[in-house]
Design a protein around this motif. Structure first.
Motif, short mmCIF file in Angstrom:
data_model
loop_
_atom_site.label_atom_id
_atom_site.label_comp_id
_atom_site.label_asym_id
_atom_site.label_seq_id
_atom_site.Cartn_x
_atom_site.Cartn_y
_atom_site.Cartn_z
N UNK A 56 0.82 -1.22 0.00
CA UNK A 56 0.00 0.00 0.00
C UNK A 56 0.85 1.26 0.00
N UNK A 57 2.18 1.10 0.08
CA UNK A 57 3.10 2.23 0.11
C UNK A 57 2.80 3.18 1.28
N UNK A 58 2.66 2.57 2.47
CA UNK A 58 2.51 3.36 3.69
C UNK A 58 3.64 2.95 4.63
N UNK A 59 4.02 3.81 5.58
CA UNK A 59 5.13 3.48 6.48
C UNK A 59 4.86 2.22 7.30
N UNK A 60 5.90 1.44 7.48
CA UNK A 60 5.82 0.26 8.34
C UNK A 60 6.05 0.71 9.78
N UNK A 61 5.14 0.40 10.70
CA UNK A 61 5.32 0.85 12.09
C UNK A 61 6.57 0.24 12.72
N UNK A 62 7.13 0.95 13.66
CA UNK A 62 8.25 0.42 14.43
C UNK A 62 7.75 -0.64 15.41
N UNK A 63 8.64 -1.54 15.79
CA UNK A 63 8.34 -2.47 16.87
C UNK A 63 7.63 -3.73 16.48
N UNK A 64 7.44 -4.01 15.18
CA UNK A 64 6.79 -5.24 14.78
C UNK A 64 7.76 -6.42 14.91
N UNK A 65 7.20 -7.61 15.10
CA UNK A 65 8.01 -8.83 15.16
C UNK A 65 8.08 -9.48 13.78
N UNK A 66 8.17 -8.68 12.74
CA UNK A 66 7.95 -9.22 11.41
C UNK A 66 8.68 -8.41 10.36
N UNK A 67 8.70 -8.96 9.14
CA UNK A 67 9.41 -8.34 8.03
C UNK A 67 8.56 -8.44 6.76
N UNK A 68 8.70 -7.45 5.90
CA UNK A 68 7.96 -7.46 4.65
C UNK A 68 8.41 -8.61 3.75
N UNK A 69 7.44 -9.23 3.10
CA UNK A 69 7.72 -10.31 2.16
C UNK A 69 7.95 -9.81 0.74
N UNK A 70 7.83 -8.52 0.52
CA UNK A 70 7.97 -7.98 -0.83
C UNK A 70 9.33 -8.31 -1.43
#
Length: 430
Positions: free
Chosen positions: A352-366
């Protein structure tokens, strides 16, 4: 002019074994709707749930956090409202967020970022306590965990018919179709929606009770056979999930439950087809990213076990794909790297081309979808805090998978899936 963002359709089902998919080589199951988007999208062969039980799993992939960081660690615990979710975050960047069907929110917050919800899964205590009156008092809510049959009884009651969850799911899909007409056309007021849409269509099927339409039941009864297996050597777990064919249930009962389970998956695919047909009729399908996932799997008698709450592949691995041909080529194919459903949150942010929040336990699959594997840790983590199997945890790195149940006295498990994909040989003492 603001960038035009894609609409996003999340198709979610419940308790779907990863191998009951044609792409996994299953010769019996028919899922033409899902197959259509797998063929033009990216399928993640080694996708895992963050927790093999409904409520914690759903709150985890909705928030991009593992259960211990969502505050929702067990079936009856509520995720705090301040935990950021996919719909809550995307709504800050202009998305209209609508959830149709099962979300499994168990606390007073029944929205968690959705602007609107559709279906029979929106429930709370209504704010009123029972009257302090011995004559007229009554419970105003169902206690968590009550009304559930033992696993063996669920199997013995499997049959053709109008399944309990099928009624819930039809209600949700009917509502989603009406919403789509309203959003994209809005004939009475001629004010169609002009914001990007995040729509989740989330089904209960193929969650037990194992019941499906008669035509599907008859079709699969003639094609599938039940697992008749004993518990593996050097393994133990809670007795609730152990079902012995020939002792706890008959072979015929296990056969009927297996056929009904397959029928529920095909029926779910038919419901997704209704949604896709509506988007085509509205001439908006090409504007959608289509995502499919299940919250966890189902043992279905394999290894002598039923239901979930296991770290074996049938319970912990899940079917998962993302289809968006406008950005990712139709031959992006099958990703073999280990990924987690918690990765959905940053991935949708990227899309969606929006900022990824800080503090997630995850990573983008792109990056993986674009063919870039450099730097991918290839490790997934899964945890469980239920009273039957918790606390427990699983980690898989490359092809090695290890899991253990704390304080139970049960053997720790270690498998090399490269040479032992059926998880037959526990290597923990090797």
């Amino acid at each position: 002019m603001p960038e035009k963002k894609p609409h996003i359709l999340l198709l979610i089902d419940d308790e779907h074994r990863p191998d009951v998919m044609p792409i996994e080589g299953n010769p019996h199951i028919r899922t033409p709707t899902l197959d259509r988007f797998i063929e033009q999208g990216t399928y993640f062969r080694n996708a895992y749930t963050p927790s093999p039980i409904c409520v914690p799993a759903r709150q985890s992939f909705l928030s991009g956090l593992y259960p211990r960081n969502t505050g929702c660690t067990d079936f009856g615990t509520a995720m705090p409202s301040e935990v950021l979710t996919i719909p809550g975050h995307l709504s800050r960047y202009g998305y209209q967020t609508v959830g149709a069907g099962k979300m499994h929110f168990v606390g007073p917050d029944q929205m968690h970022g959705w602007h609107e919800r559709i279906g029979r899964d929106i429930r709370g205590r209504n704010g009123y306590e029972p009257a302090d009156d011995p004559v007229h008092s009554a419970k105003t809510f169902q206690e968590a965990g009550t009304g559930k049959w033992p696993t063996a009884k669920e199997i013995s009651n499997a049959r053709a018919g109008k399944g309990y969850w099928m009624q819930h799911d039809k209600y949700s899909v009917d509502g989603a179709l009406m919403f789509l007409d309203e959003y994209f056309v809005n004939e009475p007021y001629d004010r169609p929606g002009n914001r990007p849409l995040l729509l989740a269509v989330s089904l209960w099927c193929p969650h037990y009770p194992y019941q499906c339409p008669e035509d599907l039941f008859n079709y699969y009864m003639r094609r599938v056979e039940p697992y008749v297996e004993d518990l593996p050597a050097k393994f133990d777990c809670h007795d609730f999930f152990k079902v012995r064919v020939g002792k706890d249930v008959t072979y015929r009962e296990a056969h009927r439950a297996t056929a009904a389970y397959y029928g529920m998956i095909e029926w779910a695919d038919r419901q997704y087809a209704r949604v896709i047909s509506k988007l085509e009729a509205l001439n908006v399908l090409d504007d959608f990213v289509v995502v499919f996932l299940s919250d966890h799997g189902e043992m279905l008698g394999q290894k002598g076990l039923w239901e979930k709450q296991q770290y074996f592949e049938a319970s912990a691995r899940v079917p998962f794909f993302i289809s968006w041909p406008q950005r990712f080529p139709q031959d992006s194919g099958v990703i073999q790297e280990n990924v987690s459903l918690v990765d959905l949150f940053p991935t949708l942010c990227d899309i969606a081309n929006v900022p990824i929040p800080d503090g997630l336990d995850s990573h983008s699959l792109v990056p993986l979808m674009e063919g870039r594997t450099d730097g991918w840790a290839n490790e997934v983590y899964c945890e469980l805090y239920s009273h039957q199997h918790g606390p427990s945890a699983m980690v898989k790195r490359d092809d090695l998978k290890c899991f253990r149940f704390e304080g139970k006295g049960w053997p720790e498990q270690l498998f090399d899936l490269a040479v032992d994909p059926e998880e037959m040989y526990n290597l923990i003492d090797d």
